[in-house]
Structures are given as C-alpha cells and as structure tokens.
Design an enzyme around this catalytic site. Structure first.
Site, mmCIF file in Angstrom:
data_model
loop_
_atom_site.group_PDB
_atom_site.id
_atom_site.type_symbol
_atom_site.label_atom_id
_atom_site.label_comp_id
_atom_site.label_asym_id
_atom_site.label_seq_id
_atom_site.Cartn_x
_atom_site.Cartn_y
_atom_site.Cartn_z
ATOM 1 N N HIS A 306 1.049 -0.954 -0.122
ATOM 2 C CA HIS A 306 -0.249 0.432 0.379
ATOM 3 C C HIS A 306 0.705 1.051 -0.184
ATOM 4 C CE1 HIS A 306 -3.381 3.027 1.719
ATOM 5 N NE2 HIS A 306 -3.847 1.911 0.736
ATOM 6 N N ASP A 363 -7.965 -5.488 0.094
ATOM 7 C CA ASP A 363 -8.713 -5.701 -1.569
ATOM 8 C C ASP A 363 -8.206 -7.317 -1.139
ATOM 9 O OD1 ASP A 363 -9.957 -4.106 -2.855
ATOM 10 O OD2 ASP A 363 -7.684 -3.111 -3.776
#
Ligand code: CMC
Length: 427
Positions: A306, A363
């Site tokens: 991320h 996700d």
C-alpha cells in the site's frame, strides 16, 4: 514548534510557512515558492505531496490508524450502518435518528431512474466490464438532469448528493442483473439501504426474496470499510475533475474510472483471479511468492502493499476476520481462503516483503467474501465503488464549498529545446 522553514538558493533565503494538522502532521507550504524563487517541487506519483487540507479522514500508515471524522474504522465497522457513515462523511457528524430517517426517506424518494437509461444499459455488450458500464451510466445520468448545482445553495447541494446516493445502488444492481440475464429491479422502499441493495441484486423473478442477515451484515461492513481513504487515486481524481467545475455526476464518473485500475480498486478482482490461478496450479504459494519477488517477472502479489500503510492495513484485519465468519455462517468451505492465508503467512515471513513493508491490503480478503455472496469477480470493483461513493461525494463537497482553485500541477520539461520546422521532403 517552528512555524517557518528556510530554503537557501543562490545565496538567497526564502521563508516557507509550516502548516500543522490536527493530528500533528507537519507540511511545508510551498505555494509561493515559484513566484518568489522560480522554483517548483518534483514528486512523481505525489508520494510526498499534500494536495489539500481536509477534515474528512485521518490515516496514519505507520500506526495502521484509519478514522472517519475522528471515529475509528474498527468502531464504525462494528457498530454503524452504512447510511450513518455516509451522512458522517458527507455532512461531518453522525446523524441523530430523525436525520437518519429523513436521509433514508429522501433517498427512497429519489431512487427512480429514467426508463430511457435502460436503453443505454441494454446497448452495451453483455460482456462489457461492469466498471465501464457504471462509469458511463453515471455520466449518462447528467443528460437526464442537466441543471448545474449552485454550490452556495444548500438545498441544491443536498438534492444533487442524495440523487447520487439514491440512483447509484440501483445502477449497481442493474449492471449485475443484466450480466446475469435477470430482469431489472427497483427493490422495495420499505427496506433499509443495504437490505434493498441485497434485494435489488439477488431477487429471483420467480421467488420471494428472503433477507439473509449474514449477507446484509457482510455488505454493510464492506461498504463502510471502503467508504473513504483520504487522497487516494480515485478521490484525487474526483477532486481534480470537480475543481474544473465539472458537475458532481461527471466527477464521480471519473472517480469510477480511476478506481477501475488493478493497482487501485481493480485489485480485488485481480486478487481472486490470482488465488484461483494458484489453486488451479496446485496451490503452491511459495512458487508465487518467488514470482512476485522476481524483478524480471511482471507478476505482483495482488492485494499486497500500500502506498500509505507500512505496518498493516486496519481494514484488511477486519475483513480477514469477517471472511472467516461469513464463510462459516453461509456454510461455505472455499479452498481459496486457505490459499490466501497461506500466501499471507509465507509473505509476512519473507525478507523481500518485510524489508519493503508489504502487508495484505483491503482488497486481499474482500473478494473472498464477495465470492461467498455469489457476486462475480467482475463486479467486485463495482461494489468497492458503491462503498467509496460517500467518500468521493464528501471530498467533492469539501473542495467546492472551500472554493478550492482548479487542480493544475506543474512539470519539469525535459523535451527538445526550440527548433525550426523542417519541410516534409527534408525529413
Ligand atoms: N508484490 C510484489 N512486490 C511489490 C508489491 C507487490 N504487491 N507491491 C510493491 N512491491 C515492491 C515494488 O516492486 C517495489 O520494490 P523495489 O523497491 O525493489 O523496486 C517496492 O515494493 C515499492 O513498491 P512501489 O510500487 O514503489 O510502491 P507504491 O507505493 O508506488 O505502490 C501499490 C503501492 C499498492 C500500487 C503496490 O504495492 C501494488 O502494486 N500492490 C498490488 C496491487 C494492489 O493490491 N492494489 C490495491 C491497493 S489498496 C486498495 C486501493 O487503494 O484501491
């Protein structure tokens, strides 16, 4: 703490204001640097650039903190309803019962879509990706109500925002049903927002729809966890498109397109495709970890890493637990969940991932839940878009109310210097 920093250039000193955020974040305000020192900053991918001041969402990537308007994501995911969170993000405070009832009624009032929009929907090939259709239909809605919103008029702002909150879930359900060849549904105005979404999506034409608490709770949680994430790619897109005074629907349509990409919201579809491929290939997680580390291989471990979280993604923690619960409650034994957990375990012990601070993101496990709810992989990012809708709206509203200037970055030009045009015969 200092309120000024100094940049020294060519024997001249330039004062730079230091801006302090409410959570002790500190930033250099370089907005006058070009006019005073003929200097711009260069930061590809905006890895270290604040594009605005915002009071909506706080995120600390090192500590794994995510808060909407001061409330922790853990508490909201546990206790709140998606519509409460939408109100909180957009209008700044949690609604009281009366405000929530009004919000819900006002949404129901606006949930009808011009029948002609079905013609547009039906003209897409059935195989078209749902994100492309959703983005087009969202833009298409403008044609059915072309009036511009006066941003100084609270009522007009409220009306535009509620129109969007009311119509997008219907479009989401329609996109899903058309793909499955099912008749389009309007749901039932006696139901809550998420219950109605479930009914609009899953209702069979020849059977009464019976609400399933597990499905509603899972959808509610996923929508809340996706509802905002400060200046991510799609939200920045919404803000920058809106900053040209393009309308709310056009700005949201652009946000949907930005979310579609596999490095952003499209990762949830990519994760499930990756996990299924690993499963088909015998479930050897170590082989795929090696591929992800191999710089000559374009394969990346989808759902990992991320831009901001460098310790853990708090949303992933919540979703991992929810995935176990949902599969358990629905009595589903999906080998893909074990593959996901196996991959996570191997990656978290691997120096490559540890050194680069790569952890599962939001996700990684969300697709496993969507799959358990019988939502096809191509629809995963559409579900993410519906969740992110209040966040996009909140940012668009904040940016317009503050009358922020048009978004227009600078560049460092590295192309040809001036040269003369040469006739085509001489080239
Ligand atoms: N698998 C393997 N290596 C990776 C991965 C990954 N998933 N993610 C980052 N790296 C490596 C990358 O190769 C680079 O290595 P090196 O320093 O040796 O060149 C290093 O880690 C830093 O990566 P980066 O691409 O410079 O980091 P970024 O902040 O620009 O990108 C990211 C962040 C999310 C785009 C990236 O981690 C990624 O591509 N992850 C997979 C896609 C994904 O899951 N996206 C969803 C993000 S969360 C939800 C959302 O925002 O929508």
């Amino acid at each position: 703490m200092n309120n000024k920093a100094t940049i020294n250039l060519n024997d001249k000193a330039y004062d730079i204001d230091i801006i302090h955020g409410s959570e002790n974040e500190v930033a250099l305000d370089i907005s006058k640097l070009r006019s005073e020192a003929s200097l711009i900053t260069l930061d590809p991918g905006f890895k270290n650039t604040g594009s605005c001041k915002s009071a909506i969402t706080f995120l600390d990537g090192e500590k794994g903190i995510l808060r909407y308007r001061g409330y922790s994501i853990e508490e909201l995911a546990e206790k709140a309803d998606f519509l409460e969170v939408a109100f909180l993000l957009i209008f700044g405070e949690l609604p009281n019962q009366e405000q929530l009832n009004k919000l819900s009624e006002d949404i129901k009032e606006r949930s009808i879509i011009d029948e002609d929009l079905r013609i547009i929907l039906n003209s897409f090939p059935k195989s078209a990706h749902p994100m492309g259709i959703l983005s087009s239909l969202t833009s298409g809605l403008v044609a059915f109500d072309p009036s511009a919103v006066d941003i100084d008029n609270e009522e007009e702002m409220y009306d535009a925002i509620l129109n969007l909150l009311a119509k997008i879930p219907v479009l989401v359900a329609w996109v899903y049903r058309r793909r499955r060849g099912l008749p389009l549904e309007y749901g039932d105005t006696s139901l809550g927002y998420v219950e109605n979404l479930a009914k609009m999506m899953f209702q069979r034409p020849n059977k009464d729809y019976i609400q399933n608490k597990t499905i509603v709770n899972a959808l509610n949680k996923l929508l809340i966890l996706h509802a905002d994430h400060e200046q991510n790619c799609s939200t920045s897109t919404v803000r920058i498109v809106g900053s040209s005074h393009a309308g709310l629907f056009a700005s949201i349509s652009a946000g949907i397109s930005a979310l579609w990409g596999r490095l952003h919201g499209g990762a949830n579809q990519a994760v499930i495709e990756m996990l299924e491929a690993i499963h088909k290939d015998g479930g050897d997680t170590k082989k795929y970890i090696l591929k992800a580390k191999d710089k000559s291989d374009s394969f990346r471990l989808m759902g990992f890493g991320h831009r901001v979280y460098k310790n853990f993604d708090p949303r992933a923690k919540i979703i991992k637990v929810a995935a176990d619960e949902v599969l358990n409650d629905l009595g589903i034994d999906d080998p893909i969940l074990d593959i996901a957990k196996g991959l996570e375990k191997v990656a978290l012990e691997d120096k490559y991932f540890v050194d680069r601070k790569l952890y599962p993101n939001v996700d990684f496990y969300s697709g496993i839940i969507y799959k358990a709810l019988d939502i096809p992989a191509e629809m995963f990012t559409v579900m993410f878009a519906l969740g992110r809708l209040p966040g996009w709206v909140a940012h668009w509203r904040e940016m317009r109310i503050r009358k922020e200037p048009i978004g227009r970055p600078r560049q460092v030009y590295i192309g040809q210097t001036h040269r003369s045009f040469s006739d085509i015969k001489l080239r």
